[in-house]
Motif scaffolding. Structure first.
Motif, PDB file in Angstrom:
ATOM      1  N   ASP A 151     -13.415   1.778   5.238  1.00 17.56           N
ATOM      2  CA  ASP A 151     -12.733   3.078   5.368  1.00 17.56           C
ATOM      3  C   ASP A 151     -12.621   3.443   6.637  1.00 17.56           C
ATOM      4  OD1 ASP A 151     -13.094   3.338   2.432  1.00 17.56           O
ATOM      5  OD2 ASP A 151     -15.328   3.716   2.919  1.00 17.56           O
ATOM      6  N   ILE A 152     -11.186   3.584   6.921  1.00 16.48           N
ATOM      7  CA  ILE A 152     -10.697   4.099   8.162  1.00 16.48           C
ATOM      8  C   ILE A 152      -9.854   5.187   7.888  1.00 16.48           C
ATOM      9  CG2 ILE A 152     -10.802   1.506   8.827  1.00 16.48           C
ATOM     10  CD1 ILE A 152      -7.418   1.649   8.272  1.00 16.48           C
ATOM     11  N   ALA A 153      -9.509   5.895   9.241  1.00 13.40           N
ATOM     12  CA  ALA A 153      -8.665   7.159   9.332  1.00 13.40           C
ATOM     13  C   ALA A 153      -7.082   6.615   8.567  1.00 13.40           C
ATOM     14  CB  ALA A 153      -8.372   7.527  10.866  1.00 13.40           C
ATOM     15  N   PRO A 154      -6.258   7.541   7.871  1.00  8.48           N
ATOM     16  CA  PRO A 154      -5.121   7.472   7.272  1.00  8.48           C
ATOM     17  C   PRO A 154      -4.325   6.925   8.452  1.00  8.48           C
ATOM     18  CG  PRO A 154      -6.097   9.353   6.792  1.00  8.48           C
ATOM     19  CD  PRO A 154      -7.075   8.826   7.624  1.00  8.48           C
ATOM     20  N   GLU A 155      -4.232   7.452   9.644  1.00  5.52           N
ATOM     21  CA  GLU A 155      -3.149   6.903  10.670  1.00  5.52           C
ATOM     22  C   GLU A 155      -3.352   5.508  11.274  1.00  5.52           C
ATOM     23  OE1 GLU A 155      -6.303   9.528  12.753  1.00  5.52           O
ATOM     24  OE2 GLU A 155      -5.352   9.655  10.997  1.00  5.52           O
ATOM     25  N   THR A 167      -1.717   2.444   8.505  1.00  7.47           N
ATOM     26  CA  THR A 167      -0.252   2.222   8.748  1.00  7.47           C
ATOM     27  C   THR A 167      -0.064   1.031   9.624  1.00  7.47           C
ATOM     28  OG1 THR A 167       0.556   4.457   7.692  1.00  7.47           O
ATOM     29  CG2 THR A 167       2.011   3.243   8.909  1.00  7.47           C
ATOM     30  N   ARG A 168      -0.750   1.481  10.661  1.00  2.99           N
ATOM     31  CA  ARG A 168      -0.570   0.743  11.842  1.00  2.99           C
ATOM     32  C   ARG A 168      -1.117  -0.888  11.686  1.00  2.99           C
ATOM     33  NH1 ARG A 168      -4.192  -1.190  15.320  1.00  2.99           N
ATOM     34  NH2 ARG A 168      -5.730   0.498  14.738  1.00  2.99           N
ATOM     35  N   ARG A 169      -2.549  -0.752  11.168  1.00  2.14           N
ATOM     36  CA  ARG A 169      -3.148  -2.245  10.624  1.00  2.14           C
ATOM     37  C   ARG A 169      -2.429  -2.907   9.531  1.00  2.14           C
ATOM     38  NH1 ARG A 169      -9.551  -1.306  10.803  1.00  2.14           N
ATOM     39  NH2 ARG A 169      -9.474  -3.392  10.445  1.00  2.14           N
ATOM     40  N   LEU A 206      -3.707 -22.949   6.520  1.00  2.00           N
ATOM     41  CA  LEU A 206      -1.930 -23.032   6.367  1.00  2.00           C
ATOM     42  C   LEU A 206      -1.259 -22.216   7.210  1.00  2.00           C
ATOM     43  CD1 LEU A 206      -2.110 -23.328   2.291  1.00  2.00           C
ATOM     44  CD2 LEU A 206      -1.942 -25.295   3.872  1.00  2.00           C
ATOM     45  N   ALA A 207      -1.929 -20.875   7.544  1.00  6.95           N
ATOM     46  CA  ALA A 207      -1.227 -20.024   8.468  1.00  6.95           C
ATOM     47  C   ALA A 207      -1.944 -19.626   9.453  1.00  6.95           C
ATOM     48  CB  ALA A 207      -1.012 -19.071   7.631  1.00  6.95           C
ATOM     49  N   GLN A 208      -3.082 -20.108   9.743  1.00  2.89           N
ATOM     50  CA  GLN A 208      -3.814 -19.976  10.998  1.00  2.89           C
ATOM     51  C   GLN A 208      -4.159 -18.551  11.040  1.00  2.89           C
ATOM     52  OE1 GLN A 208      -0.816 -21.952  11.732  1.00  2.89           O
ATOM     53  NE2 GLN A 208      -2.316 -23.414  11.189  1.00  2.89           N
ATOM     54  N   ASP A 209      -4.652 -17.778   9.977  1.00  5.53           N
ATOM     55  CA  ASP A 209      -4.718 -16.248   9.791  1.00  5.53           C
ATOM     56  C   ASP A 209      -5.599 -16.238   8.786  1.00  5.53           C
ATOM     57  OD1 ASP A 209      -4.530 -13.676   9.765  1.00  5.53           O
ATOM     58  OD2 ASP A 209      -2.360 -13.550   9.760  1.00  5.53           O
ATOM     59  N   GLU A 210      -6.952 -16.350   8.808  1.00  6.42           N
ATOM     60  CA  GLU A 210      -7.948 -15.937   7.861  1.00  6.42           C
ATOM     61  C   GLU A 210      -8.059 -14.474   7.700  1.00  6.42           C
ATOM     62  OE1 GLU A 210     -12.515 -16.764   6.891  1.00  6.42           O
ATOM     63  OE2 GLU A 210     -11.595 -17.958   8.656  1.00  6.42           O
ATOM     64  N   ASP A 211      -7.930 -13.448   8.682  1.00  3.83           N
ATOM     65  CA  ASP A 211      -8.213 -12.348   8.490  1.00  3.83           C
ATOM     66  C   ASP A 211      -7.133 -11.412   7.844  1.00  3.83           C
ATOM     67  OD1 ASP A 211     -10.620 -12.359  10.095  1.00  3.83           O
ATOM     68  OD2 ASP A 211      -9.544 -11.595  11.907  1.00  3.83           O
ATOM     69  N   SER A 212      -5.961 -11.799   7.913  1.00  3.37           N
ATOM     70  CA  SER A 212      -4.955 -11.007   7.236  1.00  3.37           C
ATOM     71  C   SER A 212      -4.896 -11.154   5.539  1.00  3.37           C
ATOM     72  CB  SER A 212      -3.516 -11.541   7.499  1.00  3.37           C
ATOM     73  OG  SER A 212      -3.457 -11.185   9.046  1.00  3.37           O
ATOM     74  N   TYR A 213      -5.368 -12.688   5.152  1.00  5.08           N
ATOM     75  CA  TYR A 213      -5.468 -13.033   3.706  1.00  5.08           C
ATOM     76  C   TYR A 213      -6.699 -12.472   3.503  1.00  5.08           C
ATOM     77  CZ  TYR A 213      -1.530 -16.446   4.149  1.00  5.08           C
ATOM     78  OH  TYR A 213      -0.391 -16.980   4.348  1.00  5.08           O
ATOM     79  N   ARG A 214      -7.687 -12.285   3.897  1.00  4.80           N
ATOM     80  CA  ARG A 214      -8.996 -11.383   3.671  1.00  4.80           C
ATOM     81  C   ARG A 214      -8.745 -10.144   3.355  1.00  4.80           C
ATOM     82  NH1 ARG A 214     -12.006 -12.823   7.407  1.00  4.80           N
ATOM     83  NH2 ARG A 214     -13.369 -14.497   6.368  1.00  4.80           N
ATOM     84  N   TYR A 215      -8.005  -9.430   4.120  1.00  6.41           N
ATOM     85  CA  TYR A 215      -7.702  -8.102   3.777  1.00  6.41           C
ATOM     86  C   TYR A 215      -6.822  -7.872   2.590  1.00  6.41           C
ATOM     87  CZ  TYR A 215      -4.379  -4.102   3.344  1.00  6.41           C
ATOM     88  OH  TYR A 215      -3.747  -3.226   2.738  1.00  6.41           O
ATOM     89  N   ARG A 248      -0.195  -0.984  -3.284  1.00  8.30           N
ATOM     90  CA  ARG A 248      -1.806  -0.824  -2.613  1.00  8.30           C
ATOM     91  C   ARG A 248      -1.886  -0.927  -1.317  1.00  8.30           C
ATOM     92  NH1 ARG A 248      -1.123  -6.475  -3.323  1.00  8.30           N
ATOM     93  NH2 ARG A 248      -1.979  -7.616  -1.762  1.00  8.30           N
ATOM     94  N   ASN A 249      -0.793  -1.090  -0.671  1.00  8.89           N
ATOM     95  CA  ASN A 249      -0.820  -1.101   0.819  1.00  8.89           C
ATOM     96  C   ASN A 249      -0.226   0.079   1.427  1.00  8.89           C
ATOM     97  OD1 ASN A 249      -1.719  -4.148   1.320  1.00  8.89           O
ATOM     98  ND2 ASN A 249       0.270  -4.505   0.208  1.00  8.89           N
ATOM     99  N   VAL A 250       0.394   0.995   0.643  1.00  9.71           N
ATOM    100  CA  VAL A 250       0.791   2.156   1.108  1.00  9.71           C
ATOM    101  C   VAL A 250      -0.392   2.987   1.464  1.00  9.71           C
ATOM    102  CG1 VAL A 250       1.732   4.378   0.480  1.00  9.71           C
ATOM    103  CG2 VAL A 250       2.910   2.247  -0.318  1.00  9.71           C
ATOM    104  N   THR A 251      -0.423   3.658   2.584  1.00  4.33           N
ATOM    105  CA  THR A 251      -1.443   4.816   2.884  1.00  4.33           C
ATOM    106  C   THR A 251      -1.896   5.841   1.983  1.00  4.33           C
ATOM    107  OG1 THR A 251      -0.908   4.194   5.300  1.00  4.33           O
ATOM    108  CG2 THR A 251      -2.561   6.302   4.964  1.00  4.33           C
ATOM    109  N   ASP A 252      -0.835   6.548   1.809  1.00  3.70           N
ATOM    110  CA  ASP A 252      -0.914   7.960   1.006  1.00  3.70           C
ATOM    111  C   ASP A 252       0.054   7.394  -0.433  1.00  3.70           C
ATOM    112  OD1 ASP A 252      -0.871  10.183  -0.412  1.00  3.70           O
ATOM    113  OD2 ASP A 252      -0.528  11.327   1.269  1.00  3.70           O
ATOM    114  N   ILE A 253      -0.658   6.976  -1.256  1.00  2.07           N
ATOM    115  CA  ILE A 253      -0.196   6.460  -2.439  1.00  2.07           C
ATOM    116  C   ILE A 253       0.543   7.607  -3.164  1.00  2.07           C
ATOM    117  CG2 ILE A 253      -0.312   5.093  -4.857  1.00  2.07           C
ATOM    118  CD1 ILE A 253      -2.218   3.412  -3.223  1.00  2.07           C
TER     119      ILE A 253
END
Length: 243
Positions: free
Chosen positions: A11-15, A18-20, A190-199, A136-141
């Motif tokens: 749970d993070i700040a809305p602003e 969008t960046r993350r 496959l993409a050398q990016d575990e964190d993005s896929y976990r998100y 689902r990736n929009v900050t303010d749905i």
């Protein structure tokens, strides 16, 4: 807007969301097909075909494909003769789409950087609005849903393709284990990016269930709302009309 919003299981700040989220999609843009294949076992291609059949794009219509940067939905609709605007908040995703369109010889699409929460388009401009695996990736749905309603003409069609929660006994547990344990590992391999896929997997778990999201669509002003579950609700096609 609440004080915090979900970013996966955080749970993070809305602003900050969008960046993350932007960072996630900048990281995975070049591996978009790989990402979707890993998350869906390759079935996303069939789901998108079905989704476009539900939209029924027609020649002469103006359609906004939101969060459609890599062009997957727009390419499927292009042969209808509709005028399609592909909008995405992420320039890297749009760059991938423009390159893919050139490779496939698909002309006539309009590509534009846009935030689903604050669209630059005028009121009552589009005949249809589509968003596939992006809401689902929009900050303010709720704000994005109201913007979709604003830019649609009266009689306009609204369609969402999004992961949800399967209601098939047994299958939910199997997919949960696959997605949480294997997909991030595939992302690393496959993409050398575990964190993005976990998100991306965690964001599915935090997204409202089908009845809750349908209520959100109705609260934004849409009528005759409908939900079509696929694979028992693992994925759902949501729709509504501006009347």
């Amino acid at each position: 807007m609440p004080d915090t919003v979900s970013f996966g299981y955080e749970d993070i700040a809305p602003e900050d969301k969008t960046r993350r989220v932007g960072e996630v999609f900048s990281n995975v843009a070049s591996k978009y097909d790989l990402m979707n294949d890993a998350m869906s076992g390759g079935m996303h291609r069939l789901w998108k075909d079905r989704f476009v059949r539900r939209v029924k794009p027609r020649a002469g219509e103006h359609i906004l494909d939101m969060a459609g940067g890599t062009g997957d939905i727009a390419f499927r609709m292009a042969e209808s003769g509709a005028a399609i605007t592909v909008a995405d908040i992420n320039p890297e995703m749009l760059s991938v789409g423009v390159e893919r369109a050139a490779q496939r010889g698909i002309d006539g699409l309009v590509w534009t950087e846009a935030n689903a929460e604050t669209l630059q388009f005028p009121d009552r401009f589009f005949d249809a609005y589509t968003i596939a695996f992006g809401i689902r990736n929009v900050t303010d749905i709720p704000k994005a849903l109201r913007e979709a309603h604003r830019v649609l003409k009266r009689g306009g069609r609204f369609f969402v393709l999004e992961f949800s929660t399967t209601q098939w006994p047994g299958f939910a547990e199997i997919y949960d284990a696959y997605s949480h344990k294997l997909v991030p590992k595939l992302g690393k391999l496959l993409a050398q990016d575990e964190d993005s896929y976990r998100y991306l997997i965690e964001s599915i778990r935090r997204f409202p269930d089908m009845p809750s999201f349908e209520r959100m669509i109705a609260e934004a002003g849409f009528q005759q709302t409908k939900v079509e579950p696929l694979l028992g609700g693992l994925v759902a096609i949501h729709s509504g009309w501006k009347i």
